[in-house]
Write an enzyme that holds these catalytic residues in place. Sequence first.
Site: not given
Length: 312
Positions: A157, A164
Amino acid sequence: MMTQLMQGKRGLIMGVANDHSIAWGIAKTLSQHGATLAFTYQGEAIGKRVKPLARSIGANLTFACDVEDLDSVDRLFAALAETWGSLDFLVHAIAFSDRGELKGRYADTSRANFVRTMVISCFSFTEVAKRSAALMSGGGSLLTLTYGGSTRVMPNYNVMGVAKAALEASVRYLAADFGPNRIRVNAISAGAIRTLAGAGIADARLMLTFEQRHAPLRRGVTIEDVGGAALYLLSDLSTGVTGDIHYVDCGYHIISMPHLSALKAAEDVNSAGPEPGGGVVHVLGGLERGKVRHRDDMIAAIHVMNVAGHPG
Ligand code: NAD
């Protein structure tokens, strides 16, 4: 169950790419509860899919908008001001990173992709939130989408997790900025869902299955699950909620290790001795010797081994 919770409310949905998009799950739910919607699309190729979807729920307002191009953002809000004059809610479901960097080590992220990922996946929310708030004289609700890779390390990720984390911090700062104007700002942290964006992460399928098997609810989330939570956050049901990161992940974020039956099955297989051919053959060997009794245990054991590394 249908309600009229969103009756009389007008909102902008940013981030539908197709009917698997999280933004589409949210839009369908809001429309079923009476909302009037406008949609943006990134480029004409995506527009060809978004326009018929919008029409299918009675929405005729669609605008091209690429958040990397600030002029297109300004044109969008000028057009909204002209057609609607005001706005009640915004859904921001936009993220992008070079898929070549959604694998391997975070440490190898390039400066150019770091900046691009941050602008599209994080700062674009601040830019559209500010412009939306200018149209919300009667108060409103702003919503973005995040993922648990912001607070805990998820393989591959990488830079998206960092973006995020910054996006979630933005939610809190924007909530403080706009709170006095009765504009609420929240994020939904969704569990892994098979979408275009999700498919950009290397080995996404493996991680999605792992999440599904080990979440307390023992399943993955659907775009309709996210739609239900968005309805709550965008309607007057949540008038006292702002600055929140609301998890819709079947409880996966509370788990720190796989459930015991999976761990025991993996241990049984390990103690059955080494087997040539890697994890699957290893587990199948355990199954034959009666060490692993149930298909579910076997699958769970394979997942534990896939993540923890094969023994032997
Ligand atoms: P998706 O591919 O359906 O949607 C992503 C959208 O971002 C697309 O509509 C794309 O056009 C848009 N986009 C990308 N760059 C853009 C740009 N420069 N300008 C305008 N739009 C741009 O995938 P999705 O999974 O529905 O993603 C929606 C949001 O949900 C993203 O923020 C994603 O990070 C988040 N999310 C996804 C998952 C998952 O597992 N799929 C989980 C948690 C959070």
